[in-house]
Design an enzyme around this catalytic site. Structure first.
Site, PDB file in Angstrom:
ATOM      1  N   GLY A 137       6.560  -1.153  -3.530  1.00  0.00           N
ATOM      2  CA  GLY A 137       5.952  -1.412  -4.696  1.00  0.00           C
ATOM      3  C   GLY A 137       5.287   0.028  -5.014  1.00  0.00           C
ATOM      4  CB  CYS A 138       1.950   0.761  -6.626  1.00  0.00           C
ATOM      5  SG  CYS A 138       2.154  -0.505  -7.928  1.00  0.00           S
ATOM      6  CB  ALA A 139       2.728   2.161  -1.217  1.00  0.00           C
ATOM      7  CB  ALA A 140       7.692   3.168  -3.634  1.00  0.00           C
ATOM      8  CG  PHE A 333      -3.610   3.518  -2.843  1.00  0.00           C
ATOM      9  CD1 PHE A 333      -3.806   3.896  -1.504  1.00  0.00           C
ATOM     10  CD2 PHE A 333      -4.251   4.203  -3.681  1.00  0.00           C
ATOM     11  CE1 PHE A 333      -4.739   4.954  -1.066  1.00  0.00           C
ATOM     12  CE2 PHE A 333      -5.180   5.340  -3.546  1.00  0.00           C
ATOM     13  CZ  PHE A 333      -5.285   5.700  -2.233  1.00  0.00           C
TER      14      PHE A 333
END
Length: 350
Positions: A137-140, A333
Site C-alpha cells: 500500500g502506501c508504505a511501498a 507508512f
C-alpha cells in the site's frame, strides 16, 4: 554509495475540489446517520484538490472489476512512460543503464507486471531484473527506495529505477458507506511517479541506512476486502494514532546511525492525513514546517498512496534541495501497520 535522484511526477487531468467532494457526499448520502461526521472528517484532511484518471461521473459509476482493471492497465501504459523518461533524464541515465525496475502499485493488478511491458517497449535490457511490489500500500514508496538501496549495495555500481503507479479512484465502491469508506472517498487521489537510484554518481540523497518496522497486532487496520466488485478498502479508526508507536522506530533507526531524529535537516514522509504529520511533529519534537512538502502533496493531490514520498521529495528538489551533506529522513507508512524508513545525506555534486 547509492544516490536517489530527482523524481518525476505526473497527475491526471481531471480535477475534483474539496467543495465538489463535500457536495457529492451530501447529495449521494443525504440520509446517512453519520453524514455530518463524515463531512467534518473530509474537511479536516486538508485536501484541497485531487486528480482523477476519469471525469467524476465515470469515476462514480461501477462497470465491474474486470472493466476497472482493464482501465488500470491501459492508463498505466499511457501514463508511466512519460515519468520514466523524465526520471532517466534527471538521473542522467539511459534505459540500458538500469539493472532493476522496482514497480509499486496497490490499485490494480497485472501479470506479468508492468515491468515486463516497460522492458519490451522502452529499450531496457532483457537482463533487467523485475521487482513488483503490490501489497504494501502506501508504505511501498518507502519500500521501493529501500529495496533499490539494498540492490545497489549488493551490486556496487548498479542502477535502479523506481516506478509508483496509483489510480486510487478505480477502487471507489459506491456500496461502501462506513465512515472509513466515506473518508477515503475524499482523501485519495491518482498519480504516477518515477525516480532513479544510481549506484555511483548522481545528485540527490546519498542513501546510508534503511529499516522496516511493523506495529504488532495491527495487520487488519488497513486492508483490502477483495470481492467480485474489486478492492474494498478497510480503514480502522485507530490508524491516525499509529505515529505514537512508529515514532520510536524512526528514532531507533537514527540512533543506530549516530543521528538524532529530532535534529535532522529535512524530512520526507508519506502523509496519509494531517494527523500523521501533527503526531510526527509532536513525538519527534520537530517543527511542523519540517513536513511542509508532505503537507503540500496532501493538499494539492490528496493521498496518492505509494507516490506520496516521491512527490514530497520532488518538491524538496524544486525548492532547491538542501545544503551539501545535510542529513535527512524518508519514510512511508502503510498496511501492517508498516513503516519503511531510510536515512541519507544530500549530495549537491555527483
Amino acid at each position: 554509495m547509492a544516490t536517489l535522484c530527482r523524481p518525476a511526477v505526473s497527475v491526471p487531468e481531471y480535477v475534483i475540489t474539496m467543495e465538489e467532494t463535500l457536495e457529492l457526499a451530501r447529495s449521494r448520502h443525504a440520509g446517512h446517520p453519520q453524514l455530518a461526521l463524515a463531512l467534518r472528517l473530509i474537511e479536516n484532511t486538508g485536501v484541497r484538490t485531487r486528480h482523477l484518471v476519469q471525469p467524476i461521473g465515470e469515476t462514480l459509476a461501477h462497470p465491474g472489476f474486470e472493466e476497472r482493471n482493464r482501465l488500470y492497465a491501459a492508463e498505466a501504459k499511457a501514463r508511466v512512460p512519460l515519468v520514466v523518461r523524465r526520471a532517466l533524464e534527471d538521473g542522467e541515465l539511459r534505459a540500458t543503464d538500469i539493472d532493476v525496475i522496482i514497480y509499486v502499485s496497490c490499485t490494480g493488478f497485472m501479470m506479468p507486471s508492468l515491468t515486463a511491458w516497460l522492458i519490451n517497449t522502452m529499450g531496457f535490457a532483457s537482463s533487467t531484473r523485475q521487482l513488483p511490489i503490490a501489497q504494501l500500500g502506501c508504505a511501498a514508496g518507502g519500500a521501493a527506495i529501500n529495496r533499490a538501496h539494498d540492490f545497489c549495495t549488493a551490486y556496487p555500481g548498479a542502477n535502479a529505477l523506481i516506478v509508483a503507479c496509483e489510480f486510487c479512484s478505480l477502487c471507489y465502491q459506491p456500496t461502501d458507506i462506513s465512515i472509513g469508506s466515506l473518508l477515503s472517498n475524499g482523501l485519495f487521489g491518482d498519480g504516477v511517479a518515477a525516480a532513479v537510484v544510481r549506484g555511483t554518481g548522481g545528485h540527490g540523497i546519498r542513501l546510508e541506512r534503511n529499516g522496516s518496522y511493523l506495529v504488532p497486532g495491527t495487520e487488519d487496520w488497513i486492508a483490502y476486502d477483495v470481492r467480485a466488485t474489486g478492492f474494498h478498502f478497510l480503514l480502522d479508526k485507530r490508524v491516525p494514532g499509529t505515529m505514537e508507536p512508529l515514532a520510536p522506530a524512526l528514532r531507533s533507526l537514527a540512533d543506530g546511525h549516530g543521528w538524532d531524529a529530532s535534529d535532522l535537516d529535512f524530512y520526507i514522509v508519506h502523509a496519509g492525513g494531517p494527523r500523521i504529520l501533527e503526531d510526527l511533529s509532536t513525538f519527534l519534537h520537530v517543527k511542523p514546517e519540517a513536513f511542509r512538502h508532505s503537507r503540500a502533496t496532501l493538499s494539492e493531490y490528496g493521498n496518492i498512496a505509494s507516490a506520496v514520498v516521491l512527490d514530497a521529495l520532488r518538491r524538496l528538489f524544486d525548492e532547491g534541495g538542501a545544503a551539501d551533506r545535510a542529513r535527512g529522513l524518508l519514510a512511508g507508512f502503510g498496511p501492517g501497520i508498516t513503516a519503511e524508513m531510510a536515512l541519507g545525506r544530500w549530495s549537491r555534486t555527483p
